[in-house]
Design a protein around this motif. Structure first.
Motif, short mmCIF file in Angstrom:
data_model
loop_
_atom_site.label_atom_id
_atom_site.label_comp_id
_atom_site.label_asym_id
_atom_site.label_seq_id
_atom_site.Cartn_x
_atom_site.Cartn_y
_atom_site.Cartn_z
N SER A 198 -73.44 -25.62 94.49
CA SER A 198 -74.15 -26.92 94.48
C SER A 198 -73.28 -28.14 94.67
CB SER A 198 -74.90 -27.08 93.16
OG SER A 198 -73.98 -27.14 92.08
N THR A 199 -71.97 -28.02 94.56
CA THR A 199 -71.17 -29.26 94.52
C THR A 199 -70.00 -29.24 95.49
OG1 THR A 199 -69.92 -28.36 92.64
CG2 THR A 199 -71.77 -29.82 92.13
N ILE A 200 -70.17 -28.63 96.65
CA ILE A 200 -69.09 -28.61 97.63
C ILE A 200 -68.66 -30.02 98.04
CG2 ILE A 200 -68.46 -27.96 99.99
CD1 ILE A 200 -70.10 -25.43 99.64
N PRO A 201 -69.56 -30.93 98.41
CA PRO A 201 -69.13 -32.27 98.80
C PRO A 201 -68.47 -33.03 97.64
CG PRO A 201 -71.33 -31.84 99.62
CD PRO A 201 -71.01 -30.74 98.66
N TYR A 202 -69.03 -32.90 96.44
CA TYR A 202 -68.45 -33.55 95.26
C TYR A 202 -67.03 -33.05 95.03
CZ TYR A 202 -67.62 -34.28 90.23
OH TYR A 202 -67.07 -34.60 89.01
N ALA A 203 -66.83 -31.73 95.04
CA ALA A 203 -65.52 -31.16 94.79
C ALA A 203 -64.52 -31.60 95.84
CB ALA A 203 -65.61 -29.63 94.74
N ALA A 204 -64.94 -31.62 97.09
CA ALA A 204 -64.05 -32.05 98.17
C ALA A 204 -63.65 -33.52 98.01
CB ALA A 204 -64.72 -31.82 99.52
N ALA A 205 -64.63 -34.35 97.61
CA ALA A 205 -64.33 -35.78 97.41
C ALA A 205 -63.37 -35.98 96.25
CB ALA A 205 -65.63 -36.54 97.16
N LYS A 206 -63.53 -35.22 95.17
CA LYS A 206 -62.64 -35.34 94.03
C LYS A 206 -61.24 -34.81 94.36
CE LYS A 206 -65.25 -37.27 90.88
NZ LYS A 206 -64.94 -38.65 90.38
N ALA A 207 -61.16 -33.79 95.21
CA ALA A 207 -59.85 -33.31 95.66
C ALA A 207 -59.15 -34.40 96.45
CB ALA A 207 -60.02 -32.05 96.50
N ALA A 208 -59.89 -35.07 97.31
CA ALA A 208 -59.32 -36.17 98.07
C ALA A 208 -58.90 -37.31 97.15
CB ALA A 208 -60.34 -36.67 99.10
N LEU A 209 -59.69 -37.58 96.11
CA LEU A 209 -59.36 -38.64 95.17
C LEU A 209 -58.05 -38.33 94.44
CD1 LEU A 209 -60.15 -41.27 93.69
CD2 LEU A 209 -61.39 -39.84 92.04
N ALA A 210 -57.87 -37.08 94.00
CA ALA A 210 -56.64 -36.71 93.32
C ALA A 210 -55.43 -36.84 94.24
CB ALA A 210 -56.75 -35.27 92.81
N ASN A 211 -55.60 -36.45 95.49
CA ASN A 211 -54.52 -36.58 96.47
C ASN A 211 -54.19 -38.04 96.74
OD1 ASN A 211 -53.65 -36.87 99.52
ND2 ASN A 211 -53.07 -34.80 98.91
N TYR A 212 -55.23 -38.84 96.91
CA TYR A 212 -55.05 -40.28 97.12
C TYR A 212 -54.35 -40.92 95.93
CZ TYR A 212 -56.47 -45.14 96.50
OH TYR A 212 -56.48 -46.48 96.21
N SER A 213 -54.75 -40.53 94.72
CA SER A 213 -54.16 -41.09 93.50
C SER A 213 -52.66 -40.83 93.45
CB SER A 213 -54.85 -40.50 92.27
OG SER A 213 -54.39 -41.10 91.08
N LYS A 214 -52.27 -39.62 93.81
CA LYS A 214 -50.85 -39.28 93.84
C LYS A 214 -50.12 -40.12 94.88
CE LYS A 214 -47.27 -36.79 92.63
NZ LYS A 214 -46.69 -36.86 91.26
N SER A 215 -50.72 -40.28 96.04
CA SER A 215 -50.11 -41.09 97.09
C SER A 215 -49.94 -42.53 96.64
CB SER A 215 -50.98 -41.04 98.36
OG SER A 215 -51.08 -39.73 98.86
N LEU A 216 -50.98 -43.08 96.00
CA LEU A 216 -50.91 -44.46 95.53
C LEU A 216 -49.81 -44.63 94.49
CD1 LEU A 216 -52.24 -47.29 95.61
CD2 LEU A 216 -53.69 -46.54 93.71
N SER A 217 -49.66 -43.64 93.62
CA SER A 217 -48.63 -43.73 92.58
C SER A 217 -47.24 -43.82 93.18
CB SER A 217 -48.71 -42.52 91.64
OG SER A 217 -48.23 -41.33 92.24
N LYS A 218 -47.01 -43.10 94.27
CA LYS A 218 -45.70 -43.14 94.92
C LYS A 218 -45.41 -44.52 95.49
CE LYS A 218 -44.45 -38.75 94.57
NZ LYS A 218 -43.22 -38.34 93.85
N GLU A 219 -46.46 -45.17 95.97
CA GLU A 219 -46.27 -46.47 96.61
C GLU A 219 -46.09 -47.60 95.61
OE1 GLU A 219 -48.57 -49.47 99.76
OE2 GLU A 219 -49.34 -47.44 99.39
#
Length: 265
Positions: free
Chosen positions: A153-174
């Motif tokens: 039931s939550t493929i799009p939600y899970a994919a969006a949250k995976a992208a959010l976690a990746n983005y968060s890590k990228s932002l932290s580096k910057e």
């Protein structure tokens, strides 16, 4: 039933906090936690609650749209001043059960806008002010589903949250070298009204009762070793810790709070 923790009423005195998704579930608990600790807090919702929390600045805005994000940023800066702490707790899934075939273009767009782009857009407006002052805290609430997606039931939600976690890590580096700390909190199953609605949707789409649907979620997650979902207030305590000076050296991390659901890290 819920839990309640004591808070130092001066812990966040003088701090201005913006919390997205702050009118229900974990977001509401986070808002209350910062309020009890002396912060000034703003949050947004499409409609102001019938019984708004005293002391909170509520800003009517649809955060799934760029226009709504602009409204929140401008109003929060106008009402509070410079933002010290930004917590993205907004999120949710409206995709029906049925696997990838049920996840139409419309649902994919909705889930990405709500669970990923809202945070990206608001960071873009509020983090520059933190960089100018050389301090600030950003916390993104992802989900353990970025590691353990529920395909039913939550493929799009899970994919969006995976992208959010990746983005968060990228932002932290910057932004870390400039004094802005960024961390991710990844909850497991939280006992919220949204979680209860998901159970209802799964039951309806699967032609089963809610107990069976709930057990299906537990089975799909591999079980919760402590035997229960987290309470929203428990998520709020972790967020408050990460936003505090006690966590001054914690940066670029992803904190899982799931009762042991994820078997390995």
């Amino acid at each position: 039933m819920s839990v309640q923790f004591k808070a130092d009423p001066t812990e966040f005195a003088g701090k201005n906090v913006v919390v997205t998704g702050g009118t229900m579930g974990a977001g509401e608990a986070i808002v209350k936690r910062f309020l009890r600790a002396g912060a000034k807090v703003a949050t947004a919702a499409r409609n102001i609650p019938q019984e708004p929390e005293l002391g909170v600045t509520f800003i009517p805005a649809d955060l799934s749209t760029p226009e709504g994000i602009d409204v929140l940023a401008k109003e929060a800066l106008s009402e509070l001043g410079a933002i010290d702490i930004l917590v993205h707790s907004l999120g949710g899934s409206s995709t029906p059960g049925g696997g990838f075939k049920a996840a139409t273009e419309e649902f994919w767009q909705q889930e990405l806008a709500l669970n990923l782009l809202a945070a990206v857009r608001l960071d873009r407006l509020l983090v520059p002010g933190m960089l100018e002052r050389g301090e600030g805290v950003v916390i993104h609430l992802a989900s353990i589903q970025h590691r353990l997606p529920l395909h039913e039931s939550t493929i799009p939600y899970a994919a969006a949250k995976a992208a959010l976690a990746n983005y968060s890590k990228s932002l932290s580096k910057e932004v870390g070298p400039a004094g802005v700390r960024v961390n991710t909190v990844s909850p497991g199953w939280i006992r919220t009204s949204a979680a209860d609605r998901m159970v209802q949707r799964l039951a309806e789409s699967g032609g089963i009762d809610e107990d069976q649907a709930r057990q299906g979620i537990m089975d799909a997650l591999g079980g919760i070793p402590i035997g229960r979902p987290a309470w929203p207030e428990e998520i709020a305590e972790l967020v408050a810790f990460l936003a505090s000076e006690r966590a001054a050296s914690i940066h670029g991390a992803d904190y899982v709070i799931d009762g042991g659901t994820v078997p390995t890290q």
